[in-house]
Each structure stands twice: as C-alpha cells, then as structure tokens.
Scaffold this active site. Structure first.
Site, PDB file in Angstrom:
ATOM      1  N   SER A   1      24.675  34.974  34.644  1.00 28.39           N
ATOM      2  CA  SER A   1      25.093  36.137  35.449  1.00 28.39           C
ATOM      3  C   SER A   1      24.104  37.295  35.417  1.00 28.39           C
ATOM      4  CB  SER A   1      26.456  36.634  34.968  1.00 28.39           C
ATOM      5  OG  SER A   1      27.424  35.670  35.249  1.00 28.39           O
TER       6      SER A   1
ATOM      7  N   ARG B   1      44.086  34.306  17.411  1.00 28.30           N
ATOM      8  CA  ARG B   1      45.497  34.732  17.490  1.00 28.30           C
ATOM      9  C   ARG B   1      46.322  34.410  16.250  1.00 28.30           C
ATOM     10  NH1 ARG B   1      46.240  32.365  23.456  1.00 28.30           N
ATOM     11  NH2 ARG B   1      45.132  34.020  24.585  1.00 28.30           N
TER      12      ARG B   1
ATOM     13  N   CYS C   1      49.171  34.512  28.024  1.00 36.01           N
ATOM     14  CA  CYS C   1      49.911  35.186  29.108  1.00 36.01           C
ATOM     15  C   CYS C   1      51.386  34.793  29.159  1.00 36.01           C
ATOM     16  CB  CYS C   1      49.251  34.888  30.451  1.00 36.01           C
ATOM     17  SG  CYS C   1      48.790  33.172  30.672  1.00 36.01           S
TER      18      CYS C   1
ATOM     19  N   ARG D   1      52.119  23.599  35.446  1.00 38.50           N
ATOM     20  CA  ARG D   1      51.247  24.259  36.435  1.00 38.50           C
ATOM     21  C   ARG D   1      51.835  24.014  37.827  1.00 38.50           C
ATOM     22  NH1 ARG D   1      47.943  27.790  34.838  1.00 38.50           N
ATOM     23  NH2 ARG D   1      46.888  26.361  33.433  1.00 38.50           N
TER      24      ARG D   1
ATOM     25  N   HIS E   1      53.153  34.090  36.861  1.00 40.10           N
ATOM     26  CA  HIS E   1      53.813  33.034  36.087  1.00 40.10           C
ATOM     27  C   HIS E   1      55.322  33.310  36.080  1.00 40.10           C
ATOM     28  CE1 HIS E   1      49.975  31.621  34.864  1.00 40.10           C
ATOM     29  NE2 HIS E   1      50.051  31.738  33.549  1.00 40.10           N
TER      30      HIS E   1
ATOM     31  N   ASN F   1      50.202  37.123  35.690  1.00 38.95           N
ATOM     32  CA  ASN F   1      49.562  36.551  34.487  1.00 38.95           C
ATOM     33  C   ASN F   1      48.191  37.154  34.199  1.00 38.95           C
ATOM     34  OD1 ASN F   1      49.289  34.959  37.034  1.00 38.95           O
ATOM     35  ND2 ASN F   1      47.682  33.913  35.888  1.00 38.95           N
TER      36      ASN F   1
HETATM   37  P1  NAP Z   1      36.658  32.499  34.326  1.00 32.89           P
HETATM   38  O1  NAP Z   1      37.074  33.103  35.622  1.00 32.89           O
HETATM   39  O2  NAP Z   1      36.170  31.105  34.308  1.00 32.89           O
HETATM   40  O3  NAP Z   1      35.520  33.472  33.648  1.00 32.89           O
HETATM   41  C1  NAP Z   1      34.881  33.148  32.457  1.00 32.89           C
HETATM   42  C2  NAP Z   1      34.021  34.323  31.994  1.00 32.89           C
HETATM   43  O4  NAP Z   1      33.462  34.034  30.699  1.00 32.89           O
HETATM   44  C3  NAP Z   1      32.850  34.590  32.901  1.00 32.89           C
HETATM   45  O5  NAP Z   1      32.562  35.956  32.922  1.00 32.89           O
HETATM   46  C4  NAP Z   1      31.725  33.830  32.212  1.00 32.89           C
HETATM   47  O6  NAP Z   1      30.445  34.314  32.512  1.00 32.89           O
HETATM   48  C5  NAP Z   1      32.050  34.142  30.773  1.00 32.89           C
HETATM   49  N1  NAP Z   1      31.417  33.203  29.861  1.00 32.89           N
HETATM   50  C6  NAP Z   1      31.603  31.879  29.782  1.00 32.89           C
HETATM   51  N2  NAP Z   1      30.814  31.353  28.834  1.00 32.89           N
HETATM   52  C7  NAP Z   1      30.112  32.377  28.302  1.00 32.89           C
HETATM   53  C8  NAP Z   1      29.122  32.483  27.295  1.00 32.89           C
HETATM   54  N3  NAP Z   1      28.693  31.422  26.611  1.00 32.89           N
HETATM   55  N4  NAP Z   1      28.607  33.709  27.009  1.00 32.89           N
HETATM   56  C9  NAP Z   1      29.032  34.796  27.680  1.00 32.89           C
HETATM   57  N5  NAP Z   1      29.964  34.750  28.656  1.00 32.89           N
HETATM   58  C10 NAP Z   1      30.494  33.554  28.961  1.00 32.89           C
HETATM   59  O7  NAP Z   1      37.829  32.527  33.270  1.00 32.89           O
HETATM   60  P2  NAP Z   1      39.001  33.619  33.095  1.00 32.89           P
HETATM   61  O8  NAP Z   1      40.195  33.152  33.812  1.00 32.89           O
HETATM   62  O9  NAP Z   1      38.476  34.966  33.377  1.00 32.89           O
HETATM   63  O10 NAP Z   1      39.309  33.422  31.552  1.00 32.89           O
HETATM   64  C11 NAP Z   1      38.352  33.718  30.554  1.00 32.89           C
HETATM   65  C12 NAP Z   1      38.980  33.536  29.192  1.00 32.89           C
HETATM   66  O11 NAP Z   1      40.001  34.521  29.022  1.00 32.89           O
HETATM   67  C13 NAP Z   1      39.680  32.193  28.974  1.00 32.89           C
HETATM   68  O12 NAP Z   1      38.772  31.215  28.534  1.00 32.89           O
HETATM   69  C14 NAP Z   1      40.711  32.540  27.941  1.00 32.89           C
HETATM   70  O13 NAP Z   1      40.154  32.461  26.648  1.00 32.89           O
HETATM   71  C15 NAP Z   1      41.056  33.976  28.272  1.00 32.89           C
HETATM   72  N6  NAP Z   1      42.297  34.035  29.082  1.00 32.89           N
HETATM   73  C16 NAP Z   1      43.381  34.478  28.458  1.00 32.89           C
HETATM   74  C17 NAP Z   1      44.557  34.530  29.143  1.00 32.89           C
HETATM   75  C18 NAP Z   1      45.776  34.947  28.423  1.00 32.89           C
HETATM   76  O14 NAP Z   1      46.692  34.180  28.464  1.00 32.89           O
HETATM   77  N7  NAP Z   1      45.815  36.098  27.763  1.00 32.89           N
HETATM   78  C19 NAP Z   1      44.667  34.171  30.468  1.00 32.89           C
HETATM   79  C20 NAP Z   1      43.521  33.723  31.095  1.00 32.89           C
HETATM   80  C21 NAP Z   1      42.339  33.661  30.384  1.00 32.89           C
HETATM   81  P3  NAP Z   1      29.542  33.600  33.664  1.00 32.89           P
HETATM   82  O15 NAP Z   1      30.110  34.081  34.966  1.00 32.89           O
HETATM   83  O16 NAP Z   1      28.190  34.139  33.391  1.00 32.89           O
HETATM   84  O17 NAP Z   1      29.673  32.143  33.475  1.00 32.89           O
HETATM   85  O1  3JN Z   2      46.716  28.427  31.846  1.00 35.38           O
HETATM   86  C1  3JN Z   2      47.198  29.559  31.849  1.00 35.38           C
HETATM   87  O2  3JN Z   2      48.020  29.929  32.687  1.00 35.38           O
HETATM   88  C2  3JN Z   2      46.778  30.518  30.792  1.00 35.38           C
HETATM   89  C3  3JN Z   2      45.517  30.095  30.187  1.00 35.38           C
HETATM   90  C4  3JN Z   2      44.996  30.677  29.137  1.00 35.38           C
HETATM   91  C5  3JN Z   2      43.786  30.179  28.520  1.00 35.38           C
HETATM   92  C6  3JN Z   2      42.859  29.462  29.279  1.00 35.38           C
HETATM   93  C7  3JN Z   2      41.730  28.937  28.656  1.00 35.38           C
HETATM   94  C8  3JN Z   2      41.523  29.099  27.314  1.00 35.38           C
HETATM   95  C9  3JN Z   2      43.561  30.388  27.168  1.00 35.38           C
HETATM   96  C10 3JN Z   2      44.500  31.233  26.381  1.00 35.38           C
HETATM   97  O3  3JN Z   2      44.421  32.443  26.554  1.00 35.38           O
HETATM   98  O4  3JN Z   2      45.330  30.743  25.626  1.00 35.38           O
HETATM   99  C11 3JN Z   2      42.451  29.820  26.562  1.00 35.38           C
HETATM  100  C12 3JN Z   2      42.207  29.943  25.101  1.00 35.38           C
HETATM  101  O5  3JN Z   2      42.681  29.077  24.348  1.00 35.38           O
HETATM  102  O6  3JN Z   2      41.526  30.878  24.720  1.00 35.38           O
END
Ligand code: NAP
Ligand code: 3JN
Length: 339
Positions: free
Chosen positions: A42, A101, A130, A236, A243, A316
């Site tokens: 990026s 967590r 979430c 899903r 959600h 979510n």
């Molecule tokens: P996403 O749209 O696929 O975005 C992933 C982000 O992580 C992008 O900015 C990507 O950068 C960056 N990234 C990936 N690998 C990296 C690395 N090695 N070094 C630095 N940056 C890196 O995914 P998202 O939906 O935003 O979710 C991201 C993460 O948030 C998930 O994997 C999960 O752990 C967490 N999440 C949590 C919840 C929750 O339930 N609280 C919900 C959704 C997600 P690039 O664009 O440069 O690849």
């Molecule tokens: O699938 C969803 O609706 C929530 C997904 C959350 C998620 C996606 C990828 C990796 C997580 C999370 O927050 O639990 C992770 C993770 O394990 O970090």
C-alpha cells in the site's frame, strides 16, 4: 491531556481501518496527527481523513516512536508481531484481532459492559469479536437484573466481516448470476450469493468453528463471569453490512418480557425496536451505518421456566469493530490513561 496526541491506524487500507479513520473523524477524536499504516503493497496509496488524502506508510517495528495510540486491524499475525513493539515504544494499542483477546494480561473491553477492565492494561487492549460485542451489550443489563445461567446464540453474519474481498465476491456473484456468467467462488468454501454457510473461520476438532469458540470464551471474559454457559452457531449470510443474532437466554431469576424490554430500553448503547404488530423489529438494513445495538423480538421462552428470546442487530464494522475501538480510546482519555 498532553498537547500532542498522535494516532496510528495499522490496517488503514482495509474495511475496518477505513471505518476507524471515519469514526475518529466523525467523533472529533482529538488526534493532533493520524498516521495510516498498512503492508508494503500500500505504500504510494492514500486514505481519506478530514477532507485530506493521507499517505500510507509501511507498518514496521519502528513505526511507533512518538505515537500515543495505535488502532490495529491488520490481522492476528500482524498484531502478534507488531503490537509488542508498539507497547514497548510507550504507545497504547487497541487491537481488533483475536491475537491477544484471551491473554490474561490483556483487557478485553466493551465500553458499555466492562470499562473498569481498562484500569490495569499493560499497553495492549483487545477489542472483542464483532458478534461477541453486540451480544454482550444486550446480555449485560439482563445479567445484572436476573443473572444469566446459559446463552444459546445463532448468528446471521454479513460478508463485510470477512473484509473487502468478500464484499466484492458477493457483489460479483450476484452480477454473474444475473448475466448468466460463470460464478466466481474464491473467498468462501461455497457460493455465498443466495445461500447461507454454517461456517465462519476454521473448524476445530470438536466440530465448533473458531468464530463460535471466540463468542463462547470472550463472553465469559468480558462479563467477568466464568459460570455463564454459552453455545454458538455462527452462519454467514448474503448481506453486506450488519450482523443479526437470535439469542436465547436462561436466567436464574424470572424476567417477564415487559421487564426485559424496560431494562434493555434503559441500557447504554441499545435501541429497542419491538412492535411486531406494526412489523417493527431491527434488521441488518436498520443497523447498517448506525452506531447502536438494536434489540427486538423480546419474548418469554415457552420451553423454559426462566427464559428469554431476543433478536440483536448491529453494524459489524462500526460497533463490531471501529466504533468500539474508538470508544475504548475515548474512555482512556477520560480516565487520563492516554496522552
Ligand atoms: P481487509 O479489508 O482485508 O484489510 C486488511 C488490512 O490489513 C489492510 O489494510 C492490509 O493492508 C493490512 N495488512 C494485511 N497484512 C499486513 C501486513 N503484513 N502488514 C501490515 N498491514 C497488513 O480486512 P478487514 O476486514 O479490515 O479486517 C482486518 C482485521 O481486523 C481482521 O484480520 C481481523 O483481525 C480484524 N477484524 C476484527 C473484527 C472484529 O470482529 N472486531 C471484524 C473484522 C475484522 P494492505 O492493503 O496493504 O494489504
Ligand atoms: O467474520 C466475521 O464476521 C468477523 C470476523 C472477524 C475476524 C476476521 C478475521 C480474523 C477476526 C476476528 O476479529 O475475530 C479475525 C481474527 O481472528 O483476528
């Protein structure tokens, strides 16, 4: 508060990271500087913040010198590697992944439920999953009033929970179907368009999925009560944002539906929408783009002496991720634990 408050957003190009930037902006978070971080892929890109386009930098071990707060949403592996470097540099990390967590040293916080858990942080704070967040916002007032013994939850989770690639996949599949083209299946094990998949995250040895385990374990930790029994089925569904959850709750003390409705309508972060005679109940479409957790279909479980059924819906990406993380940072500021 110090005059400077530098905030880094790790994963700033992703679905959650972009929402974090939007949430910081919308809530007027008093950051004096915001630094978007992502992978080397990026570098050269920009992300919008307060009418500007901020350049994205590569996330590195030394990205956190002079940074007070880092909001991480770049996947579990990235958090595991980089959050300790940030904490060591004196930065407070609010991490959205599952990496930290269940670590006993790491508070797992939903501001409406357990803000006091922030008092003993050691530099890393975890944002729950979430599906857990929206459920515990609704469970907490019921637990306080009648003590919850057991929860049975089934989820209906939007594709945005998987990230931008899954949003694109559902969109692409629907377009392909209407245009009689081959249907691309890349993100999930099966087609998601016009389908439901009882499969979120990987399968564990006993048949549960990791998403289900997250809900079961995180709920106990956030509620601070190991005696609450929880079982989950996470599904899903072909919805873009929001959600939904059918939650069955067994309590020690009897709560009528009217009592539960009253308790929930007074609880922080909740909007009760419960007028079935007028077809009024929350839907994914109700919650998408909104902050609250919406609760409806509140009724007494006919099969239990002390049982309730409720329907819980939230965005979510907002309350389930970005908003909850920014609310945590706001409480740190109020408690003078940040800046
Ligand atoms: P996403 O749209 O696929 O975005 C992933 C982000 O992580 C992008 O900015 C990507 O950068 C960056 N990234 C990936 N690998 C990296 C690395 N090695 N070094 C630095 N940056 C890196 O995914 P998202 O939906 O935003 O979710 C991201 C993460 O948030 C998930 O994997 C999960 O752990 C967490 N999440 C949590 C919840 C929750 O339930 N609280 C919900 C959704 C997600 P690039 O664009 O440069 O690849
Ligand atoms: O699938 C969803 O609706 C929530 C997904 C959350 C998620 C996606 C990828 C990796 C997580 C999370 O927050 O639990 C992770 C993770 O394990 O970090």
């Amino acid at each position: 508060m110090a005059s400077e408050l530098v905030v880094a957003v790790a994963g700033a190009t992703g679905a959650v990271g972009r929402e974090m930037l939007k949430t910081l902006e919308m809530r007027n978070f008093p950051a004096t500087k915001v630094i978007p971080l992502a992978s080397s892929r990026s570098v050269g890109k920009t992300v919008p913040y307060k009418g500007q386009e901020l350049p994205v930098s590569e996330l590195k071990e030394d990205s956190f010198q002079g940074v007070h707060l880092a909001l991480f949403s770049a996947g579990g592996g990235t958090s595991k590697t980089f959050a300790p470097h940030a904490a060591k540099a004196g930065c407070i990390v609010v991490d959205n992944s599952s990496a930290w967590r269940m670590d006993p040293e790491v508070p797992l916080v939903v501001p409406e439920v357990n803000p006091d858990h922030l008092d003993n942080h050691k530099g890393i704070i975890a944002n729950p999953n979430c599906s857990t967040i929206q459920m515990v916002v609704a469970l907490k007032p019921i637990h306080d009033a009648a003590r919850i013994k057991r929860v049975v939850v089934s989820t209906y989770q939007a594709v945005s929970g998987t990230g931008q690639k899954a949003i694109d996949e559902l969109d692409g599949q629907v377009r392909a179907m209407y245009n009689n083209r081959d249907i691309p299946v890349n993100v999930y094990a099966h087609r998601i368009a016009f389908n439901c998949l009882p499969h979120i995250d990987r399968f564990l040895d006993d048949g549960y999925t990791f998403e289900e385990e997250k809900m079961m374990l995180e709920t106990k930790k956030i509620m601070g009560d190991d005696s609450i029994r929880v079982t989950a089925t996470t599904v899903r569904v072909p919805v873009f944002y929001g959600h939904s959850e059918a939650v069955n709750i067994e309590t020690e003390r009897k709560l009528t539906a009217a009592e539960a409705r009253d308790i929930l309508s007074k609880a922080p972060g909740i909007v009760v929408m419960d007028d079935p005679s007028n077809n009024e109940y929350p839907m994914a479409l109700t919650a998408a783009g909104q902050d609250p957790v919406f609760v409806g279909r509140i009724r007494e479980d006919r099969s239990l002496e002390n049982g309730l059924d409720i329907w819980v819906v939230a965005d979510n990406i907002r309350k389930g991720a970005a908003l909850n993380a920014v609310q945590i940072a706001e409480i740190l500021l109020q408690k003078k634990l940040l800046g």
